[in-house]
Design a protein around this motif. Structure first.
Motif, short mmCIF file in Angstrom:
data_model
loop_
_atom_site.label_atom_id
_atom_site.label_comp_id
_atom_site.label_asym_id
_atom_site.label_seq_id
_atom_site.Cartn_x
_atom_site.Cartn_y
_atom_site.Cartn_z
N ALA A 1 0.86 -1.18 0.00
CA ALA A 1 0.00 0.00 0.00
C ALA A 1 0.89 1.23 0.00
CB ALA A 1 -0.91 0.00 1.22
N ALA A 2 0.60 2.18 -0.89
CA ALA A 2 1.43 3.36 -1.05
C ALA A 2 0.70 4.60 -0.57
CB ALA A 2 1.83 3.53 -2.51
N ASN A 3 1.42 5.42 0.18
CA ASN A 3 0.95 6.74 0.60
C ASN A 3 2.13 7.69 0.43
OD1 ASN A 3 0.15 9.09 1.93
ND2 ASN A 3 -1.01 7.97 3.49
N LEU A 4 2.16 8.38 -0.70
CA LEU A 4 3.32 9.19 -1.08
C LEU A 4 2.94 10.66 -1.19
CD1 LEU A 4 4.84 6.90 -3.87
CD2 LEU A 4 5.33 6.88 -1.42
N GLN A 5 3.86 11.50 -0.78
CA GLN A 5 3.68 12.94 -0.92
C GLN A 5 4.74 13.49 -1.87
OE1 GLN A 5 3.65 11.55 2.48
NE2 GLN A 5 1.49 11.35 1.95
N VAL A 6 4.30 14.26 -2.83
CA VAL A 6 5.20 14.91 -3.79
C VAL A 6 5.28 16.39 -3.45
CG1 VAL A 6 5.63 15.47 -6.21
CG2 VAL A 6 4.66 13.23 -5.59
N ALA A 7 6.50 16.88 -3.23
CA ALA A 7 6.73 18.28 -2.91
C ALA A 7 6.93 19.10 -4.18
CB ALA A 7 7.94 18.43 -2.00
#
Length: 262
Positions: free
Chosen positions: A176-182
């Motif tokens: 499961a992926a939970n990614l934040q892109v800045a």
């Protein structure tokens, strides 16, 4: 935060592409991979450039993306469920007499739990159709695809800034992926029980992105860096990224399916 039930939605929106590809389902197949030597391109080297969506003769959804320099990648679904990723390919190829060939490709099969040599051979009509065979020896898929003009749009890093949820699959399991892109292109978040760091950049030649991710912890695939490409298959109401990137030894790869949620 749990990933949304997006697996049945975004890929379902790819199915109209598959239906449009139906007339070519008896054509030859295509295959390619990564990690091999780059094959020289002739003056037609970019004839295969594009995002190609279609299906295999055994009912798999297929999505391929080819850049003008011959670099390419793709993903395919299971035969029984066109919304479930079953593997992918990366490689480099060249075009001669309207045939795109990539003989030193790499396949990452989630079904066989194996990374193996692969190839792609496809007849191409520029910005129209690409049909042929792709895969590992003894496991070739015969595919037919049509060109998707969204590939010609300009990639914009700003459009990705925010949270992306979904699934990252690799040989050995799915996370499961939970990614934040800045705004700088930095990527942080979690993959399963692992923390992850990395980066993403917009390509200048297509509506696509280059990325690098390194999971740290005890999850499957931890302790290695993976790098590859991803394409934007958004439909206006959802922003979906599909991608594939291998580790340094080409022994495993991350298959990305990420939906921007905020």
């Amino acid at each position: 935060m749990s990933p949304p039930s997006w697996m049945n939605r975004p890929l379902a929106r790819l199915l109209p592409w598959l239906r449009r590809a139906a007339p070519w389902l008896c054509a030859l197949s295509l295959l390619g991979g990564c990690g091999g030597a780059m094959e020289n391109s002739d003056s037609e080297g970019d004839i295969a450039r594009g995002l190609w969506s279609g299906a295999s003769t055994d009912g798999r959804a297929v999505l391929l993306w080819v850049f003008g320099d011959g670099q390419w990648a793709g993903v395919y679904s299971s035969a029984s469920n066109p919304t479930a990723l079953a593997g992918g390919w990366t490689g480099r190829g060249s075009t001669s007499l309207s045939t795109f060939t990539s003989s030193s490709a790499r396949e990452y099969s989630l079904e066989a739990a194996a990374a193996r040599s692969a190839s792609l051979t496809a007849a191409v009509k520029k910005s129209s159709t690409l049909a042929g065979t792709v895969g590992a020896s003894g496991n070739l898929l015969t595919v037919a695809t049509t060109y998707q003009s969204a590939f010609d749009s300009t990639a914009a890093l700003a459009s990705l800034v925010g949270t992306h949820l979904g699934t990252v699959s690799l040989i050995g399991g799915s996370l499961a992926a939970n990614l934040q892109v800045a705004s700088t292109g930095g990527v942080s978040g979690t993959l399963g029980s692992c923390t992850v760091s990395g980066s993403i950049t917009a390509r200048s030649d297509a509506n696509a992105y280059g990325w690098q991710l390194t999971p740290s912890g005890s999850c499957t695939g931890a302790g290695q860096s993976y790098s590859g490409t991803a394409v934007d298959v958004s439909d206006g109401s959802t922003r979906l990224l599909l991608g594939l990137g291998a580790n340094a030894g080409s022994s495993n790869a991350l298959l990305l399916r990420l939906l921007k949620t905020s």
